[in-house]
Design a protein around this motif. Structure first.
Motif, PDB file in Angstrom:
ATOM      1  N   ILE A 220      32.616  32.366  39.587  1.00  0.00           N
ATOM      2  CA  ILE A 220      33.540  31.236  39.406  1.00  0.00           C
ATOM      3  C   ILE A 220      33.836  30.578  40.757  1.00  0.00           C
ATOM      4  O   ILE A 220      33.953  29.357  40.849  1.00  0.00           O
ATOM      5  CB  ILE A 220      34.838  31.690  38.703  1.00  0.00           C
ATOM      6  CG1 ILE A 220      34.524  32.284  37.325  1.00  0.00           C
ATOM      7  CG2 ILE A 220      35.823  30.537  38.587  1.00  0.00           C
ATOM      8  CD1 ILE A 220      33.865  31.327  36.349  1.00  0.00           C
ATOM      9  N   SER A 221      33.917  31.360  41.807  1.00  0.00           N
ATOM     10  CA  SER A 221      34.122  30.809  43.145  1.00  0.00           C
ATOM     11  C   SER A 221      32.989  29.863  43.516  1.00  0.00           C
ATOM     12  O   SER A 221      33.233  28.758  44.013  1.00  0.00           O
ATOM     13  CB  SER A 221      34.240  31.940  44.164  1.00  0.00           C
ATOM     14  OG  SER A 221      34.373  31.408  45.461  1.00  0.00           O
TER      15      SER A 221
ATOM     16  N   ASP B 298      34.460  36.937  39.588  1.00  0.00           N
ATOM     17  CA  ASP B 298      35.180  36.003  40.454  1.00  0.00           C
ATOM     18  C   ASP B 298      34.232  35.307  41.418  1.00  0.00           C
ATOM     19  O   ASP B 298      34.395  34.118  41.706  1.00  0.00           O
ATOM     20  CB  ASP B 298      36.262  36.740  41.243  1.00  0.00           C
ATOM     21  CG  ASP B 298      37.511  36.999  40.423  1.00  0.00           C
ATOM     22  OD1 ASP B 298      37.672  36.381  39.354  1.00  0.00           O
ATOM     23  OD2 ASP B 298      38.334  37.814  40.863  1.00  0.00           O
ATOM     24  N   ALA B 299      33.242  36.014  41.910  1.00  0.00           N
ATOM     25  CA  ALA B 299      32.274  35.407  42.829  1.00  0.00           C
ATOM     26  C   ALA B 299      31.520  34.274  42.138  1.00  0.00           C
ATOM     27  O   ALA B 299      31.263  33.227  42.756  1.00  0.00           O
ATOM     28  CB  ALA B 299      31.301  36.459  43.348  1.00  0.00           C
TER      29      ALA B 299
ATOM     30  N   LEU C  37      40.915  29.068  42.247  1.00  0.00           N
ATOM     31  CA  LEU C  37      39.973  28.224  42.985  1.00  0.00           C
ATOM     32  C   LEU C  37      39.535  27.001  42.193  1.00  0.00           C
ATOM     33  O   LEU C  37      39.112  26.005  42.772  1.00  0.00           O
ATOM     34  CB  LEU C  37      38.750  29.040  43.408  1.00  0.00           C
ATOM     35  CG  LEU C  37      39.010  30.155  44.406  1.00  0.00           C
ATOM     36  CD1 LEU C  37      37.737  30.952  44.652  1.00  0.00           C
ATOM     37  CD2 LEU C  37      39.568  29.606  45.708  1.00  0.00           C
TER      38      LEU C  37
ATOM     39  N   ILE D 288      36.753  38.193  35.230  1.00  0.00           N
ATOM     40  CA  ILE D 288      37.386  37.039  35.866  1.00  0.00           C
ATOM     41  C   ILE D 288      38.875  37.317  36.057  1.00  0.00           C
ATOM     42  O   ILE D 288      39.560  37.765  35.137  1.00  0.00           O
ATOM     43  CB  ILE D 288      37.184  35.767  35.020  1.00  0.00           C
ATOM     44  CG1 ILE D 288      35.709  35.385  35.003  1.00  0.00           C
ATOM     45  CG2 ILE D 288      38.023  34.622  35.543  1.00  0.00           C
ATOM     46  CD1 ILE D 288      35.407  34.235  34.087  1.00  0.00           C
TER      47      ILE D 288
ATOM     48  N   ASN E  18      42.152  35.292  41.001  1.00  0.00           N
ATOM     49  CA  ASN E  18      41.542  34.891  42.272  1.00  0.00           C
ATOM     50  C   ASN E  18      40.570  33.735  42.093  1.00  0.00           C
ATOM     51  O   ASN E  18      40.571  32.797  42.885  1.00  0.00           O
ATOM     52  CB  ASN E  18      40.841  36.083  42.927  1.00  0.00           C
ATOM     53  CG  ASN E  18      41.816  37.150  43.337  1.00  0.00           C
ATOM     54  OD1 ASN E  18      42.984  36.887  43.588  1.00  0.00           O
ATOM     55  ND2 ASN E  18      41.347  38.381  43.387  1.00  0.00           N
ATOM     56  N   SER E  19      39.747  33.798  41.079  1.00  0.00           N
ATOM     57  CA  SER E  19      38.773  32.718  40.887  1.00  0.00           C
ATOM     58  C   SER E  19      39.347  31.539  40.103  1.00  0.00           C
ATOM     59  O   SER E  19      39.032  30.387  40.406  1.00  0.00           O
ATOM     60  CB  SER E  19      37.524  33.241  40.200  1.00  0.00           C
ATOM     61  OG  SER E  19      37.820  33.764  38.935  1.00  0.00           O
TER      62      SER E  19
ATOM     63  N   SER F 223      47.497  31.980  38.276  1.00  0.00           N
ATOM     64  CA  SER F 223      46.415  30.996  38.290  1.00  0.00           C
ATOM     65  C   SER F 223      46.708  29.809  37.376  1.00  0.00           C
ATOM     66  O   SER F 223      46.386  28.668  37.718  1.00  0.00           O
ATOM     67  CB  SER F 223      45.088  31.639  37.910  1.00  0.00           C
ATOM     68  OG  SER F 223      45.125  32.189  36.621  1.00  0.00           O
TER      69      SER F 223
ATOM     70  N   SER G 157      33.316  26.661  41.522  1.00  0.00           N
ATOM     71  CA  SER G 157      34.407  25.797  42.008  1.00  0.00           C
ATOM     72  C   SER G 157      34.024  25.076  43.304  1.00  0.00           C
ATOM     73  O   SER G 157      34.501  23.980  43.561  1.00  0.00           O
ATOM     74  CB  SER G 157      35.695  26.592  42.196  1.00  0.00           C
ATOM     75  OG  SER G 157      35.617  27.425  43.328  1.00  0.00           O
TER      76      SER G 157
END
Length: 110
Positions: free
Chosen positions: A19-20, A16-17, A47, A40, A43-44, A69, A23
Motif C-alpha cells: 500500500i505504501s 503495508d509495504a 499514507l 494492512i 501505517n499504510s 488512519s 500511495s
C-alpha cells in the motif's frame, strides 16, 4: 496516465509495504478496494492521504485498520464519496462523525 482504480480484494499477501508503494506511485488513485487484507494496518492507510483524488476506499474487514488512519483520510481526502469500514471493529462512531463533518456527502458502510 496514472492508475485510478485498483481492486485487490482478498489478496492475502498485500502488506503495508504494498500500500505504501501504491500511495507513492499512484497519486491520482480514485478508487481502492482492499477488503479482507489482514496484513494492512493504519501505517499504510494513513499514507493514502497523499491521494488527494481518492473518492472510494474499501477496507471491509481489515481488522488492523483503526480510527487513526480513518481520521487522517477524513482530513486529507476531501473528494471521498464512499468509505467501507464494515467489520472494522477498531473504527469508532466518533471517527465516522469526524469524517461526515469534513465531508457530509460521503457514504459510509459500517
Amino acid at each position: 496516465p496514472q492508475l485510478q482504480k485498483l481492486n485487490l480484494a482478498v489478496c492475502d499477501q498485500i502488506t503495508d509495504a504494498s500500500i505504501s508503494q501504491i500511495s507513492q506511485t499512484c497519486t491520482e488513485l480514485k478508487d481502492l478496494v482492499v477488503p479482507c487484507c489482514d496484513k494492512i494496518t493504519d501505517n499504510s492507510i494513513t499514507l493514502l492521504s497523499r491521494c488527494k483524488n481518492l473518492e472510494r476506499l474499501n477496507v471491509y474487514a481489515c481488522k488492523k485498520v483503526t480510527d487513526r488512519s480513518i481520521s487522517e483520510i477524513a482530513k486529507s481526502c476531501p473528494k471521498l464519496a464512499h468509505l467501507d469500514v464494515f467489520w472494522c471493529a477498531e473504527v469508532s462512531d466518533d471517527v465516522i462523525e469526524e469524517l461526515k463533518s469534513n465531508n457530509p456527502t460521503c457514504e459510509v458502510d459500517r
